[in-house]
Design a protein around this motif. Structure first.
Motif, mmCIF file in Angstrom:
data_model
loop_
_atom_site.group_PDB
_atom_site.id
_atom_site.type_symbol
_atom_site.label_atom_id
_atom_site.label_comp_id
_atom_site.label_asym_id
_atom_site.label_seq_id
_atom_site.Cartn_x
_atom_site.Cartn_y
_atom_site.Cartn_z
ATOM 1 N N TRP A 212 0.862 -1.190 0.000
ATOM 2 C CA TRP A 212 0.000 0.000 0.000
ATOM 3 C C TRP A 212 0.887 1.224 0.000
ATOM 4 N N PRO A 213 0.526 2.299 -0.693
ATOM 5 C CA PRO A 213 -0.684 2.508 -1.499
ATOM 6 C C PRO A 213 -0.648 1.743 -2.824
ATOM 7 N N ILE A 214 -1.808 1.700 -3.469
ATOM 8 C CA ILE A 214 -1.960 0.880 -4.669
ATOM 9 C C ILE A 214 -0.967 1.274 -5.751
ATOM 10 N N ASP A 215 -0.745 2.588 -5.919
ATOM 11 C CA ASP A 215 0.139 3.017 -7.011
ATOM 12 C C ASP A 215 1.606 2.725 -6.741
ATOM 13 N N ARG A 216 1.923 2.199 -5.555
ATOM 14 C CA ARG A 216 3.308 1.851 -5.237
ATOM 15 C C ARG A 216 3.473 0.355 -4.952
ATOM 16 N N MET A 217 2.429 -0.413 -5.175
ATOM 17 C CA MET A 217 2.497 -1.847 -4.915
ATOM 18 C C MET A 217 3.561 -2.499 -5.782
ATOM 19 N N GLY A 218 4.331 -3.391 -5.183
ATOM 20 C CA GLY A 218 5.356 -4.098 -5.945
ATOM 21 C C GLY A 218 6.322 -4.824 -5.037
ATOM 22 N N PRO A 219 7.102 -5.751 -5.579
ATOM 23 C CA PRO A 219 8.050 -6.540 -4.785
ATOM 24 C C PRO A 219 9.282 -5.737 -4.399
ATOM 25 N N LEU A 220 10.015 -6.241 -3.422
ATOM 26 C CA LEU A 220 11.272 -5.639 -2.977
ATOM 27 C C LEU A 220 12.382 -6.675 -3.188
ATOM 28 N N PRO A 221 12.857 -6.813 -4.428
ATOM 29 C CA PRO A 221 13.856 -7.844 -4.737
ATOM 30 C C PRO A 221 15.253 -7.458 -4.266
ATOM 31 N N VAL A 222 16.135 -8.437 -4.242
ATOM 32 C CA VAL A 222 17.540 -8.188 -3.942
ATOM 33 C C VAL A 222 18.190 -7.599 -5.194
ATOM 34 N N PRO A 223 18.843 -6.438 -5.100
ATOM 35 C CA PRO A 223 19.470 -5.811 -6.275
ATOM 36 C C PRO A 223 20.540 -6.698 -6.901
ATOM 37 N N ASP A 224 20.707 -6.554 -8.217
ATOM 38 C CA ASP A 224 21.649 -7.395 -8.958
ATOM 39 C C ASP A 224 23.076 -7.281 -8.446
ATOM 40 N N THR A 225 23.448 -6.121 -7.896
ATOM 41 C CA THR A 225 24.835 -5.928 -7.470
ATOM 42 C C THR A 225 25.263 -6.933 -6.408
ATOM 43 N N PHE A 226 24.283 -7.462 -5.646
ATOM 44 C CA PHE A 226 24.604 -8.444 -4.609
ATOM 45 C C PHE A 226 24.701 -9.862 -5.166
#
Length: 275
Positions: A212-226
């Motif tokens: 939440w909010p709806i317009d910010r919904m999305g996963p929190l992946p591990v960045p490629d640099t790691f």
């Protein structure tokens, strides 16, 4: 004592009537609340973001869902993960956290974050056995490898406000930093207390999604640099109450279905007797 004989119609027992939805509603709510409490305790919990320290990845007021199951199975935080953890001691200022009865009840079942728990959210940069460092004007380095950090708040340097290291991270500890480096009192600023380290046992879990909010919904992946050689490591839009409701509906419908099947079977049996 003998039980009274069932009411009969035309010499046959009166068919049982399936309960109405409104009579089933209290059961539905009760099961949903129990499941919500279980989900909050063992699976997922919603947290509200109170500060700018993780911008632009997370904004004030965002709600994130945190995976609490993995720690129960012994999994420890990995580099690059966004992790919620209990205050190691003195990282958060004392503040008034009183809630009214309704807020406390909603917090207990996971409908809203609790104001009583002192939790922080940061990105894990180093884990046990790592050496982390950052010189002014340079990148953060983990075990000598430079991190490419596209998640940093626009205009922020990697550590110009507070260079550090090299620092060795002991086993069972983690080094954490905010994505908004110039507005994050992270491990760099707490080296006087336990070297700025956070016990992995303090970790509540990994933040896996912005719910939440709806317009910010999305996963929190591990960045490629790691994921570069030498650094790679394995690894709600619903609150626990909503997930509990989802889980309760099939149980109640199944129960209703069995009752209706029993009634139908009884009625069919009476019809055959009549014939």
């Amino acid at each position: 004592m003998t039980e009274p004989a069932p009411e009969r119609q035309g010499g046959h027992a009166k068919p049982k009537q399936a309960r109405s939805f409104w009579k089933e509603l209290p059961l539905l709510i009760g099961v949903a609340l129990v499941l919500a409490l279980v989900i909050k305790t063992f699976l997922l919990q919603a947290f509200s973001i109170p500060s700018n320290s993780m911008q632009d990845t997370l904004q004030i007021g965002d709600r994130v869902l945190v995976d609490k199951l993995s720690p129960w199975w012994g999994a420890e935080p990995k580099r690059g993960e966004v992790v919620v953890f209990h205050d190691p001691g003195g990282w958060l200022p004392e503040q008034d956290t009183e809630q009214n009865v309704v807020q406390s009840a909603f917090s207990f079942i996971g409908l809203m974050p609790s104001a009583d728990e002192k939790d922080l959210i940061k990105r894990v940069i180093g884990v046990g056995g790592d050496t982390v460092e950052c010189e002014k004007g340079g990148p953060v380095k983990v075990n000598g490898k430079s991190l490419d950090e596209p998640y940093l708040f626009p205009g922020n340097a990697a550590c110009d406000d507070k260079p550090f290291g090299p620092v060795e991270v002991p086993d069972g500890k983690m080094w954490v930093m905010g994505d908004h480096r110039e507005d994050s009192l992270d491990s760099r600023y707490h080296q006087e207390t336990d070297g700025g380290m956070v016990d992995v046992d303090k970790a509540v879990g990994r933040a896996i999604v912005v719910a939440w909010p709806i317009d910010r919904m999305g996963p929190l992946p591990v960045p490629d640099t790691f994921e570069q050689d030498g650094l790679a490591g394995g690894v709600a839009s619903a609150t626990p109450a909503a997930l509990g409701l989802v889980g309760a509906v099939p149980l109640v419908l199944w129960r209703r279905g069995r009752r209706e099947d029993a009634v139908t079977g009884e009625s069919a049996g009476q019809q055959s007797i009549k014939g």
